[in-house]
Structure formats: C-alpha cells, structure tokens
Design a protein around this motif. Structure first.
Motif, short mmCIF file in Angstrom:
data_model
loop_
_atom_site.label_atom_id
_atom_site.label_comp_id
_atom_site.label_asym_id
_atom_site.label_seq_id
_atom_site.Cartn_x
_atom_site.Cartn_y
_atom_site.Cartn_z
N GLY A 1 0.60 -1.34 0.12
CA GLY A 1 0.23 -0.09 0.12
C GLY A 1 0.95 1.33 0.19
N TYR A 2 2.29 0.94 0.51
CA TYR A 2 2.87 2.58 0.57
C TYR A 2 3.17 2.80 -1.21
CZ TYR A 2 7.10 4.83 1.61
OH TYR A 2 7.89 5.78 1.37
N VAL A 3 4.01 1.76 -2.18
CA VAL A 3 4.38 1.83 -2.65
C VAL A 3 3.48 2.69 -4.07
CG1 VAL A 3 4.41 0.66 -5.34
CG2 VAL A 3 6.08 -0.05 -2.66
N GLU B 1 2.93 21.39 -2.04
CA GLU B 1 4.18 21.43 -1.52
C GLU B 1 4.68 20.43 -0.87
OE1 GLU B 1 7.67 22.01 0.27
OE2 GLU B 1 6.52 23.94 -0.57
N CYS B 2 5.75 19.48 -1.62
CA CYS B 2 5.42 17.95 -0.90
C CYS B 2 6.58 18.24 -0.37
CB CYS B 2 5.44 17.28 -2.25
SG CYS B 2 3.90 17.34 -2.91
N ASN B 3 7.90 18.89 -0.63
CA ASN B 3 9.25 18.70 -0.02
C ASN B 3 8.90 19.20 1.67
OD1 ASN B 3 10.00 19.51 -2.58
ND2 ASN B 3 10.01 21.18 -1.75
N ILE B 4 8.29 19.55 2.64
CA ILE B 4 8.06 18.53 3.76
C ILE B 4 6.99 17.35 3.89
CG2 ILE B 4 7.17 19.49 6.03
CD1 ILE B 4 8.64 22.42 4.98
N ARG B 5 7.70 15.92 4.60
CA ARG B 5 6.72 15.38 4.59
C ARG B 5 6.59 14.74 5.59
NH1 ARG B 5 6.93 11.62 0.22
NH2 ARG B 5 5.09 10.72 1.50
N VAL B 6 5.93 15.83 6.68
CA VAL B 6 5.81 15.51 7.80
C VAL B 6 4.80 13.93 7.94
CG1 VAL B 6 3.37 15.47 10.12
CG2 VAL B 6 5.44 17.61 8.71
N ASP B 7 3.86 13.25 7.25
CA ASP B 7 3.62 12.13 7.51
C ASP B 7 4.38 10.91 7.23
OD1 ASP B 7 4.21 12.50 4.55
OD2 ASP B 7 3.01 11.42 3.34
N LEU B 8 5.11 10.57 6.96
CA LEU B 8 6.52 10.38 7.11
C LEU B 8 7.41 10.21 8.18
CD1 LEU B 8 8.76 10.74 3.45
CD2 LEU B 8 7.30 8.95 4.68
N LEU C 1 5.35 9.38 11.10
CA LEU C 1 4.19 8.44 11.21
C LEU C 1 4.51 6.90 10.88
CD1 LEU C 1 1.56 7.64 12.74
CD2 LEU C 1 0.51 8.98 11.11
N ILE C 2 4.56 7.24 9.43
CA ILE C 2 4.67 6.13 8.44
C ILE C 2 5.80 4.81 8.76
CG2 ILE C 2 4.88 5.58 5.35
CD1 ILE C 2 2.92 7.71 4.80
N TYR C 3 7.17 5.95 8.79
CA TYR C 3 8.29 5.07 8.66
C TYR C 3 8.30 4.19 10.14
CZ TYR C 3 10.20 6.31 4.10
OH TYR C 3 11.08 7.45 3.01
N PRO C 4 8.08 5.05 10.91
CA PRO C 4 8.08 3.91 12.14
C PRO C 4 7.18 3.01 12.52
CG PRO C 4 8.30 6.19 12.66
CD PRO C 4 7.71 6.36 11.40
N VAL C 5 6.05 3.38 11.38
CA VAL C 5 4.87 2.08 11.38
C VAL C 5 5.14 1.27 10.87
CG1 VAL C 5 2.47 1.49 10.92
CG2 VAL C 5 3.37 3.19 12.47
N VAL D 1 6.53 -2.71 12.89
CA VAL D 1 5.84 -3.83 12.10
C VAL D 1 7.11 -4.68 11.40
CG1 VAL D 1 3.29 -4.98 10.17
CG2 VAL D 1 3.50 -2.63 12.04
N SER D 2 7.06 -4.84 10.81
CA SER D 2 8.07 -5.02 9.66
C SER D 2 9.85 -5.48 10.86
CB SER D 2 9.20 -4.30 8.71
OG SER D 2 8.75 -3.71 7.72
N LEU D 3 9.95 -5.21 11.62
CA LEU D 3 10.86 -5.81 12.47
C LEU D 3 9.63 -7.18 13.62
CD1 LEU D 3 13.05 -6.04 13.64
CD2 LEU D 3 12.29 -4.09 15.53
N THR D 4 8.65 -6.41 13.61
CA THR D 4 7.72 -7.92 14.41
C THR D 4 7.49 -8.49 13.72
OG1 THR D 4 6.90 -6.08 16.19
CG2 THR D 4 5.54 -8.33 15.66
N ALA D 5 6.96 -9.05 12.71
CA ALA D 5 7.26 -9.89 11.66
C ALA D 5 7.92 -11.02 11.87
CB ALA D 5 5.99 -9.62 10.51
#
Length: 93
Positions: free
Chosen positions: A39-41, A56-63, A65-69, A73-77
């Motif tokens: 879904g991230y792709v 203004e896509c240069n400041i990516r505050v969404d990341l 949240l996205i990267y830690p999640v 999840v990846s490490l746990t799996a």
C-alpha cells in the motif's frame, strides 16, 4: 530512507519478502507488513507525481508516522516469521 521517496518501486522488495515469509510460514504477522508495504508504494508514487499533495511536497510530516509504523510492524513480523521457521526445522523430504 530518501531512496524510497526517489524510487517508490523499491517498496515492492520488502512487500515481496514478507509475502514470501507469509507463504512459507502461514503466519498472519508476515502478511500485515506485506500489505502495508504494497500500500505504501502507490501512496508514495502519488506523492512523487504530486497527485496526493497540493504543491508543497518537500516537507513530509506524514513520514514521521509512516516510517516508524512500517519499521515496527516489519521488525515484529520478521522476528515472528524467523522464529516460526526455526521451530519448523528442516523439512523431511
């Protein structure tokens, strides 16, 4: 992790790895990160093509949240799947 922003298709690599782990172990925790990475792709492609952002896509505050999640999840799996593979042991055949 700017390489994922520049080349969003690289997100398919962990998606396929976790899909392989799911098929090998049948453990649902391996399927969840496969779906999240898949879904991230398209999300990241939408951001790169400026479809999902308004200029203004240069400041990516969404990341923030996205990267830690994705990481947690990846490490746990990965831990659950590797544990399941070691418990399974070598196949007789």
């Amino acid at each position: 992790m700017s390489y994922l922003i520049e080349q969003p298709a690289l997100g398919l690599i962990p998606a396929l790895v976790f899909l392989g782990l799911y098929l090998g172990t049948k453990r649902r925790p391996a399927l969840i990160p496969a779906l999240l990475w898949a879904g991230y792709v398209p999300y990241e492609f939408g951001m790169k093509l400026r479809i999902l952002c308004s200029g203004e896509c240069n400041i990516r505050v969404d990341l923030l949240l996205i990267y830690p999640v994705l990481a947690v999840v990846s490490l746990t799996a990965l831990l659950v799947s590797v544990s399941a593979l070691f418990r399974k042991g070598p196949s007789a055949g």
